[in-house]
Scaffold this active site. Structure first.
Site, mmCIF file in Angstrom:
data_model
loop_
_atom_site.group_PDB
_atom_site.id
_atom_site.type_symbol
_atom_site.label_atom_id
_atom_site.label_comp_id
_atom_site.label_asym_id
_atom_site.label_seq_id
_atom_site.Cartn_x
_atom_site.Cartn_y
_atom_site.Cartn_z
ATOM 1 N N ASP A 30 0.867 -1.188 0.000
ATOM 2 C CA ASP A 30 0.000 0.000 0.000
ATOM 3 C C ASP A 30 0.894 1.225 0.000
ATOM 4 O OD1 ASP A 30 -1.858 2.145 0.918
ATOM 5 O OD2 ASP A 30 -3.246 0.471 1.178
ATOM 6 N N THR A 116 -16.925 -2.511 -9.253
ATOM 7 C CA THR A 116 -17.917 -1.600 -8.676
ATOM 8 C C THR A 116 -19.218 -1.602 -9.475
ATOM 9 O OG1 THR A 116 -18.399 0.757 -8.408
ATOM 10 C CG2 THR A 116 -16.706 0.233 -9.980
ATOM 11 N N TYR A 140 -13.936 6.879 -13.294
ATOM 12 C CA TYR A 140 -13.747 5.850 -12.265
ATOM 13 C C TYR A 140 -14.378 4.527 -12.723
ATOM 14 C CZ TYR A 140 -14.689 3.155 -8.023
ATOM 15 O OH TYR A 140 -14.802 2.139 -7.104
ATOM 16 N N ASP A 287 -26.427 11.031 -10.883
ATOM 17 C CA ASP A 287 -26.868 10.170 -9.773
ATOM 18 C C ASP A 287 -28.089 9.354 -10.211
ATOM 19 O OD1 ASP A 287 -25.158 10.440 -7.643
ATOM 20 O OD2 ASP A 287 -26.289 12.058 -6.677
HETATM 21 N N1 NAD Z 1 -15.906 1.774 -0.558
HETATM 22 C C1 NAD Z 1 -16.847 1.448 -1.447
HETATM 23 O O1 NAD Z 1 -18.046 1.634 -1.209
HETATM 24 C C2 NAD Z 1 -16.453 0.806 -2.760
HETATM 25 C C3 NAD Z 1 -17.461 0.500 -3.690
HETATM 26 C C4 NAD Z 1 -17.102 -0.113 -4.889
HETATM 27 C C5 NAD Z 1 -15.777 -0.441 -5.141
HETATM 28 N N2 NAD Z 1 -14.817 -0.117 -4.237
HETATM 29 C C6 NAD Z 1 -13.420 -0.482 -4.555
HETATM 30 O O2 NAD Z 1 -12.855 -1.140 -3.436
HETATM 31 C C7 NAD Z 1 -11.458 -0.862 -3.357
HETATM 32 C C8 NAD Z 1 -11.125 -0.389 -1.960
HETATM 33 O O3 NAD Z 1 -11.907 0.764 -1.656
HETATM 34 P P1 NAD Z 1 -11.800 1.500 -0.247
HETATM 35 O O4 NAD Z 1 -13.101 2.134 0.012
HETATM 36 O O5 NAD Z 1 -11.209 0.579 0.742
HETATM 37 O O6 NAD Z 1 -10.772 2.654 -0.620
HETATM 38 P P2 NAD Z 1 -9.535 3.202 0.225
HETATM 39 O O7 NAD Z 1 -9.124 4.487 -0.430
HETATM 40 O O8 NAD Z 1 -9.864 3.234 1.670
HETATM 41 O O9 NAD Z 1 -8.428 2.090 -0.023
HETATM 42 C C9 NAD Z 1 -7.613 2.055 -1.161
HETATM 43 C C10 NAD Z 1 -6.206 1.724 -0.669
HETATM 44 O O10 NAD Z 1 -5.337 1.593 -1.800
HETATM 45 C C11 NAD Z 1 -4.144 2.339 -1.565
HETATM 46 N N3 NAD Z 1 -3.643 2.685 -2.901
HETATM 47 C C12 NAD Z 1 -4.225 3.467 -3.841
HETATM 48 N N4 NAD Z 1 -3.490 3.457 -4.958
HETATM 49 C C13 NAD Z 1 -2.424 2.650 -4.722
HETATM 50 C C14 NAD Z 1 -1.327 2.214 -5.504
HETATM 51 N N5 NAD Z 1 -1.146 2.614 -6.771
HETATM 52 N N6 NAD Z 1 -0.425 1.367 -4.943
HETATM 53 C C15 NAD Z 1 -0.562 0.951 -3.656
HETATM 54 N N7 NAD Z 1 -1.601 1.325 -2.878
HETATM 55 C C16 NAD Z 1 -2.511 2.160 -3.408
HETATM 56 C C17 NAD Z 1 -4.563 3.501 -0.698
HETATM 57 O O11 NAD Z 1 -3.507 4.057 0.041
HETATM 58 C C18 NAD Z 1 -5.605 2.848 0.198
HETATM 59 O O12 NAD Z 1 -5.014 2.266 1.343
HETATM 60 C C19 NAD Z 1 -11.163 0.136 -4.456
HETATM 61 O O13 NAD Z 1 -10.627 -0.554 -5.558
HETATM 62 C C20 NAD Z 1 -12.530 0.712 -4.795
HETATM 63 O O14 NAD Z 1 -12.587 1.161 -6.132
HETATM 64 C C21 NAD Z 1 -15.112 0.498 -3.054
#
Ligand code: NAD
Length: 329
Positions: A30, A116, A140, A287
């Site tokens: 990360d 997503t 996105y 939305d």
């Molecule tokens: N939270 C939601 O409701 C949701 C919904 C649909 C999809 N997602 C997907 O789930 C995944 C996680 O989402 P989240 O809410 O935990 O987000 P988050 O931002 O809390 O976590 C993402 C993590 O990835 C790390 N990161 C980003 N780019 C990086 C890179 N190039 N190399 C290394 N680390 C990197 C960030 O530091 C962070 O710790 C994402 O791929 C997001 O698109 C989330």
């Protein structure tokens, strides 16, 4: 050993814990752009770096025997992706290409991908199953769909298996209250309402109350992060057990239950025992009125079932926010 990218983030940190609880050895990469080192389970090996860094991946793949990769690392703010699309194509698509190149080079053949419901765009039906056409409306969602397309092509050409999980709105916190959601800026509804109810903002905004829904506000499907994590463990075990059989699957992961923005505010008020100050704003562009999952496919194929309802989801989030009023800081 399981490699988890983005394991310091909201969802990744929960999955890392659950993997460690089930006896898996875990290594996390990360870069901490949005994640928190404090969120990473101490049982995991943590490496600060980019998920697509070829030198780092060479080192990891040479040193450890990696059975599967779970890829959470991404930039995930829809609005930001419209303003800075190249950031999204770089961090989500290019970094993933680099990771997949290294995986194929080292013949690591199991991949679980965080996709997503934004891949569907504005669907013309209220309950969404995986057969619905994908028409993402922002960079996105497009970046995630591009990765799904790449995965499909790789699996057709090589000994490579993947499961892409299309999450709906992920919510709640670990039942221990030790890890939870801490984003800055926070764009998700439940943490924003709860932080408002803790006195951290003067009002909560509703973006449009004239949609064709029961109370005029948008309806979304909220899945508890622990239920989501359970879906990942099932996906991992499905891949690991199915040695020799090609797997290229996409599953929705949602609770199959719609909650409107206004209903969510009332439910949060009920859990927190406080009254919200609501401000109605005009609709936001793009939305959809309603996004509710059909998770029938993952129920049938992997035997997944959610355990949290919406009240217990809010309760775990409230527990986290009360214990950590300033997040991880
Ligand atoms: N939270 C939601 O409701 C949701 C919904 C649909 C999809 N997602 C997907 O789930 C995944 C996680 O989402 P989240 O809410 O935990 O987000 P988050 O931002 O809390 O976590 C993402 C993590 O990835 C790390 N990161 C980003 N780019 C990086 C890179 N190039 N190399 C290394 N680390 C990197 C960030 O530091 C962070 O710790 C994402 O791929 C997001 O698109 C989330």
């Amino acid at each position: 050993m399981i490699l988890v990218t983005g394991g310091a983030g909201y969802i990744g940190s929960h999955v890392v814990r659950d993997l460690a609880d089930r006896g898996y050895s875990v290594i996390v990469i990360d870069n901490l752009t949005t994640g928190h080192i404090e969120a990473v389970d101490k049982r995991a090996i943590f490496i600060r770096g980019d998920a697509g860094d070829p030198k780092l991946l060479d080192l990891i793949f040479k040193t450890y025997s990696i059975q599967a990769v779970m890829h959470f690392a991404a930039s995930c703010l829809v609005g930001e992706s419209v303003v800075h699309p190249l950031k999204y194509y770089q961090n989500n698509v290019v970094e993933t290409v680099r990771l997949l190149q290294k995986m194929t080079e080292y013949q690591i053949k199991h991949f679980i991908f965080s996709s997503t419901c934004a891949t569907y765009g504005i669907p013309n039906q209220s309950t969404i199953d995986e057969k619905l056409p994908t028409h993402p409306i922002n960079p996105y969602g497009k970046s995630k769909l591009m990765i799904e397309t790449m995965l499909n092509s790789i699996s057709a050409s090589a000994d490579f298996n993947y499961i892409a999980l299309r999450y709906f709105n992920v919510a709640g916190a670990h039942p221990s209250g030790e890890v939870g959601e801490d984003h800055d800026p926070e764009t998700h509804l439940i943490p924003n309402i709860l932080r408002h109810l803790q006195g951290k903002s003067s009002y909560i905004e509703i973006w449009g109350n004239d949609y064709a829904t029961s109370d005029g506000t948008c309806i979304r499907d909220y899945i508890h992060v622990t239920d989501l994590s359970a879906g990942h463990i099932l996906a991992l075990e499905y891949l690991l057990k199915n040695q020799g059989r090609k797997t290229a699957e996409i599953f929705n992961l949602g609770n199959e239950h719609g909650v409107s923005v206004l209903e969510m505010i009332h439910l949060c008020e009920q859990v927190a025992g406080a009254k919200a100050n609501v401000k109605i704003q005009p609709r936001r562009k793009g939305d959809p009125p309603q996004l509710v999952a059909s998770s029938q496919k993952i129920r049938t194929v992997l035997g997944w079932a959610p355990r949290y309802d919406i009240i217990s989801t809010i309760e775990t989030a409230w527990n986290w926010h009360r214990k950590h009023p300033n997040g991880y800081n």
